[in-house]
Design an enzyme around this catalytic site. Structure first.
Site, PDB file in Angstrom:
ATOM      1  N   SER A 245       0.849  -1.046   0.043  1.00 24.41           N
ATOM      2  CA  SER A 245       0.088   0.115   0.218  1.00 24.41           C
ATOM      3  C   SER A 245       1.031   1.386  -0.168  1.00 24.41           C
ATOM      4  CB  SER A 245      -0.974  -0.164   1.241  1.00 24.41           C
ATOM      5  OG  SER A 245      -1.996   1.034   1.237  1.00 24.41           O
TER       6      SER A 245
ATOM      7  N   ASP B 186      -0.452  -4.088  -4.249  1.00 23.82           N
ATOM      8  CA  ASP B 186      -1.699  -3.043  -4.077  1.00 23.82           C
ATOM      9  C   ASP B 186      -1.203  -1.750  -3.677  1.00 23.82           C
ATOM     10  OD1 ASP B 186      -4.099  -3.429  -5.222  1.00 23.82           O
ATOM     11  OD2 ASP B 186      -4.983  -2.893  -2.912  1.00 23.82           O
TER      12      ASP B 186
ATOM     13  N   HIS C 123      -7.906  -5.355  -0.607  1.00 26.87           N
ATOM     14  CA  HIS C 123      -6.485  -4.569  -0.370  1.00 26.87           C
ATOM     15  C   HIS C 123      -5.443  -5.510   0.249  1.00 26.87           C
ATOM     16  CE1 HIS C 123      -4.128  -0.965  -0.792  1.00 26.87           C
ATOM     17  NE2 HIS C 123      -4.078  -0.847   0.588  1.00 26.87           N
TER      18      HIS C 123
END
Length: 455
Positions: A161, A185, A255
């Site tokens: 992330s 991601d 996610h």
């Protein structure tokens, strides 16, 4: 003596770990809570070292004096694990798993970058702002490594992330000399459509591989690396909640699946073949299964081992690569191409259910094409068949033709030939010729090596 020879390493390791715990030498990831996140936290970066000598017992590394840590071998690969936004302040649940698997795979230095103080805040914008400070800290440490004789090519940054963009900032400082960056991601909010210097991009390392699993919410939509994988199209992941009534999992499951999928590939046992394609729908329709441009290696495998395709990928244009998964481990499916040619007088619309079997009742894997397709006379219809598990030594195929329309008259599908090709292994295709499929009636055939002269 023979038994003692094998027990000694285990006992020594156990004694070492017990001693480490007793004298308080194990340093752990910062554990905060929602109260910390509500008040906000200032940036503080802690680097925790794990090696095969202390795979469950982290050692806090000095940012300025690496000679204090003799277990840090500068000639080994050094992999940095960089987490992302932590709105509740809790440690990521996957930290120990990824660390141990990496150390099983290779004798390396695993450095867990703990910036929970800075990531734990309800103010996402503040966490985004803090990413630059974290990147500066990691950059300074890698510079110390380089000064000590470490090669930048041996550095691998795995960023989750916000951690993916932190990796990019670090890599850019070294002008792309870092060996590899893996973005899991990469965060989308506050980074989408930003210029290259404000996000992860292919120039940040010698090789940049990226996985997308939540492009319609928390993840970055467009390609960011030399190769960009889109699991299940990059959106909704199997097994993740579909409604908001599922609580927090609804927001984070897609996610976080990026980390879980990548971890599953580290041991080299589980992996997914990924195919370059212009869209996910075209991939599912079997329009993008040609891997000739990759030579004998075939299309790339998603995950830790994609580095094996580095030289080929660096010569190709940036593209999106697709694969599908199951809802739990083992996540990765087995892919087959099923070619059907009919000789019915007129075309037939319908569905074909395919079962593969290796001759035992325990190995019966089913795939049904999800779209109503047209079967035309003397024209090959290609079906992309995906199975939950791999099946070796296929011997039989069971087929069921259906139209899905109750009011439609019974139809037959007169099949001239069917060819089943395993896309995972280099096996010769298997065939069956000249048979009839009655609507909604399953028929089982033994498969034989194809007679190439008939194709």
């Amino acid at each position: 003596m023979f038994l003692w020879q094998y027990l000694t390493p285990f006992l020594l390791t156990t004694l070492y770990l017990c001693k480490a715990h007793l004298v308080g030498r194990c340093d752990k990831f910062t554990d905060l809570n929602l109260a910390h996140a509500f008040l906000g936290t200032s940036v503080r970066v802690r680097l925790l070292l794990y090696t095969r000598h202390n795979h469950t017992c982290g050692t806090l590394i000095s940012h300025t004096n690496l000679t204090q840590h003799p277990q840090f071998n500068l000639s080994h690969t050094t992999t940095f694990i960089i987490h992302g936004y932590r709105p509740t302040g809790s440690p990521p649940t996957w930290l120990l798993d990824i660390t141990e698997r990496l150390l099983v795979r290779e004798d390396m230095n695993v450095v867990l970058v703990d910036w929970n103080r800075g990531a734990a805040t309800l103010n996402y914008l503040k966490a985004v702002e803090n990413t630059r400070k974290v990147a500066d800290n990691i950059t300074a440490f890698i510079q110390k490594m380089q000064d000590g004789g470490a090669s930048l090519s041996s550095v691998h940054l795995i960023g989750v992330s916000l951690g993916a963009h932190i990796s990019g900032f670090v890599g850019a400082t070294f002008n792309g000399s870092i060996g590899r960056i893996t973005g899991l991601d990469a965060a989308g909010p506050e980074f989408s459509y930003k210029p290259l210097e404000e996000r992860l991009d292919p120039t940040d390392a010698q090789f940049v591989d990226v996985l997308h699993t939540d492009i319609d919410a928390l993840g970055y939509k467009e390609p960011l690396g030399h190769i960009d994988f889109y699991a299940n199209g990059g959106k909704d992941q199997p097994g993740c909640p579909k409604t908001i009534f599922s609580g927090g999992e609804y927001f984070k499951c897609d996610h976080q699946r990026s980390v879980i999928l990548f971890i599953d590939t580290i041991t080299g046992i589980n992996s997914a073949r990924a195919y370059p394609c212009s869209s996910y729908n075209d991939f599912l329709d079997g329009k993008c299964l040609n891997c000739d441009s990759f030579g004998d290696a075939g299309c790339p495998l998603f995950g830790y081992d994609v580095i094996q395709w580095k030289d080929i990928l660096l010569k190709q244009k940036q593209a999106k690569y697709y694969f599908t998964t199951n809802d739990k481990s083992p996540f990765f499916k087995s892919n087959y191409l099923v070619d059907v040619m009919i000789w019915s007088r007129s075309s037939r619309w319908g569905y074909l259910t395919v079962k593969l079997n290796n001759g035992t009742k325990e190995c019966d894997f089913v795939c049904e094409n999800s779209k109503d397709v047209e079967f035309r006379k003397h024209t090959e219809t290609k079906l992309f068949a995906q199975f939950d598990k791999d099946i070796e030594s296929v011997k039989e195929v069971s087929l069921t033709f259906s139209t899905g329309k109750l009011l439609k008259h019974m139809q037959k599908l007169r099949v001239l030939k069917i060819r089943v090709t395993n896309l995972e292994h280099k096996e010769k295709p298997l065939c069956r010729y000249d048979f009839i499929l009655e609507k909604n009636h399953e028929v089982t055939f033994k498969l034989l090596l194809c007679e190439e002269s008939l194709f």
